[in-house]
Design a protein around this motif. Structure first.
Motif, PDB file in Angstrom:
ATOM      1  N   PHE A  74      61.275  45.815  68.829  1.00  0.00           N
ATOM      2  CA  PHE A  74      62.131  45.426  67.707  1.00  0.00           C
ATOM      3  C   PHE A  74      63.214  44.443  68.136  1.00  0.00           C
ATOM      4  N   SER A  75      63.905  44.743  69.231  1.00  0.00           N
ATOM      5  CA  SER A  75      65.018  43.892  69.654  1.00  0.00           C
ATOM      6  C   SER A  75      64.530  42.517  70.108  1.00  0.00           C
ATOM      7  N   THR A  76      63.396  42.482  70.816  1.00  0.00           N
ATOM      8  CA  THR A  76      62.862  41.190  71.256  1.00  0.00           C
ATOM      9  C   THR A  76      62.402  40.347  70.070  1.00  0.00           C
ATOM     10  N   TRP A  77      61.785  40.995  69.099  1.00  0.00           N
ATOM     11  CA  TRP A  77      61.358  40.292  67.882  1.00  0.00           C
ATOM     12  C   TRP A  77      62.557  39.708  67.142  1.00  0.00           C
ATOM     13  N   CYS A  78      63.665  40.440  67.106  1.00  0.00           N
ATOM     14  CA  CYS A  78      64.882  39.935  66.465  1.00  0.00           C
ATOM     15  C   CYS A  78      65.422  38.703  67.193  1.00  0.00           C
ATOM     16  N   VAL A  79      65.362  38.719  68.522  1.00  0.00           N
ATOM     17  CA  VAL A  79      65.820  37.560  69.292  1.00  0.00           C
ATOM     18  C   VAL A  79      64.978  36.329  68.950  1.00  0.00           C
ATOM     19  N   VAL A  80      63.670  36.509  68.844  1.00  0.00           N
ATOM     20  CA  VAL A  80      62.785  35.396  68.497  1.00  0.00           C
ATOM     21  C   VAL A  80      63.140  34.846  67.113  1.00  0.00           C
ATOM     22  N   ASN A  81      63.439  35.737  66.162  1.00  0.00           N
ATOM     23  CA  ASN A  81      63.803  35.289  64.818  1.00  0.00           C
ATOM     24  C   ASN A  81      65.160  34.589  64.799  1.00  0.00           C
ATOM     25  N   ALA A  82      66.047  34.982  65.703  1.00  0.00           N
ATOM     26  CA  ALA A  82      67.372  34.364  65.743  1.00  0.00           C
ATOM     27  C   ALA A  82      67.303  32.919  66.207  1.00  0.00           C
ATOM     28  N   VAL A  83      66.449  32.652  67.190  1.00  0.00           N
ATOM     29  CA  VAL A  83      66.354  31.309  67.764  1.00  0.00           C
ATOM     30  C   VAL A  83      65.255  30.492  67.103  1.00  0.00           C
ATOM     31  N   GLY A  84      64.172  31.168  66.737  1.00  0.00           N
ATOM     32  CA  GLY A  84      63.006  30.463  66.225  1.00  0.00           C
ATOM     33  C   GLY A  84      61.904  30.470  67.260  1.00  0.00           C
ATOM     34  N   ALA A  85      60.706  30.846  66.854  1.00  0.00           N
ATOM     35  CA  ALA A  85      59.604  30.975  67.805  1.00  0.00           C
ATOM     36  C   ALA A  85      59.319  29.673  68.543  1.00  0.00           C
ATOM     37  N   LYS A  86      59.372  28.550  67.844  1.00  0.00           N
ATOM     38  CA  LYS A  86      59.055  27.262  68.465  1.00  0.00           C
ATOM     39  C   LYS A  86      60.192  26.739  69.335  1.00  0.00           C
ATOM     40  N   GLN A  87      61.413  27.168  69.056  1.00  0.00           N
ATOM     41  CA  GLN A  87      62.571  26.673  69.807  1.00  0.00           C
ATOM     42  C   GLN A  87      62.985  27.612  70.942  1.00  0.00           C
TER      43      GLN A  87
END
Length: 299
Positions: A74-87
């Motif tokens: 959950f926490s790692t997925w949130c980090v990806v959403n915060a920055v953006g998967a491509k960025q």
């Protein structure tokens, strides 16, 4: 929660796509994920101190795996959403220290006060981790002292608390001497601890593989619970051996150090296996000698 509510590019499920798992270096990622879970097996060493170990130890083990695993996802997925998967990759590359990403995101999405609180929690979690390592090592010393693999005094327990206090003191002194040696040699104790702990990860993976083989062999004639006693341990053995080989192959990447000393650490696995076999032979000879001195009635 703040990230999911304020995600600039919206909520993405890219992290869970099969192509995400197979992209990049999945094997190195698998090894690093496995290393992150090292410690869940430590519940077993507290069996003698639990009131009902047959129930509490399995429950604690499964709960640790599910809770920690779910929180990591959950926490790692949130980090990806915060920055953006491509960025994400470029964003991490832009940071002088990638480990500050959680603190930076906390300040960005919530406020500087949360980043400060997280720093405090990070420090207390380090202390908790060190305490967990200390308790584990102390109980291993206690068990080895009880089996005469180390001085017998290590097996002495406290009269009131029944804790292995002698082994605990010995572990404290050894940790103090290790840190002092690093300081005198001008080495970073944290960096040395990280490299040694990764080396310990290899040993634990090997121990788990050996335990899986032992379970499979021990229950080979049991007709019941075939899936749990034979099939799953056999699959676990294969998986653990694959992870062990990959860990040794990419050890310098995991340790973040390509020096000769670090790259030679995987040699500790066969050396430890040899030392363990020699200790087992010594225990077997002692047991046979002790049995030979007993009368038939005593035996």
């Amino acid at each position: 929660v703040a990230i999911l509510l304020k995600a600039p590019a919206g909520i993405s499920l890219t992290s869970f796509q099969p192509s995400t798992f197979t992209g990049g270096s999945p094997w190195i990622g698998l090894v690093m994920c496995f290393s992150a879970f090292i410690g869940f097996e430590a519940t077993a060493i507290y069996a003698e101190e639990a009131r009902n170990p047959e129930r509490t130890i399995p429950v604690a083990t499964y709960a640790a795996l599910l809770l920690i695993g779910g929180f990591y996802i959950f926490s790692t997925w949130c980090v990806v959403n915060a920055v953006g998967a491509k960025q994400l990759v470029s964003f991490l590359a832009s940071l002088a220290d990638p480990t500050v990403i959680l603190f930076r995101l906390a300040g960005q999405f919530v406020g500087s006060w949360l980043a400060f609180v997280m720093h405090l929690l990070f420090l207390t979690s380090i202390f908790a981790g060190i305490l967990a390592f200390h308790n584990s090592v102390a109980r291993y010393l206690f068990a080895m002292g009880r089996q005469d693999l180390l001085p017998r005094a290590l097996s002495i327990t406290h009269e009131r608390h029944r804790s292995p206090h002698v082994a605990s003191v010995v572990q404290s002194l050894s940790a103090l001497l290790s840190v002092a040696a690093c300081v005198l040699a001008g080495m970073d104790p944290i960096a040395m601890f990280t490299r040694v702990s990764i080396g310990g990860t290899l040993e634990i993976i090997a121990l788990m593989a050996i335990a899986s083989v032992a379970v499979t062999w021990h229950f080979r004639h049991r007709p019941d619970h075939r899936l749990r006693l034979r099939v799953l341990p056999a699959l676990a053995t294969v998986a653990l051996m694959v992870v062990l080989i990959l860990s040794c192959w990419h050890f310098d990447t995991l340790a973040g150090d390509r020096s000769l000393l670090v790259r030679s650490m995987p040699a500790l696995v066969p050396l430890s296996l040899l030392a363990g076999w020699m200790m087992a032979q010594s225990l077997k000879r002692k047991d046979q000698a002790g049995f030979g001195r007993l009368s038939r009635a005593e035996a």
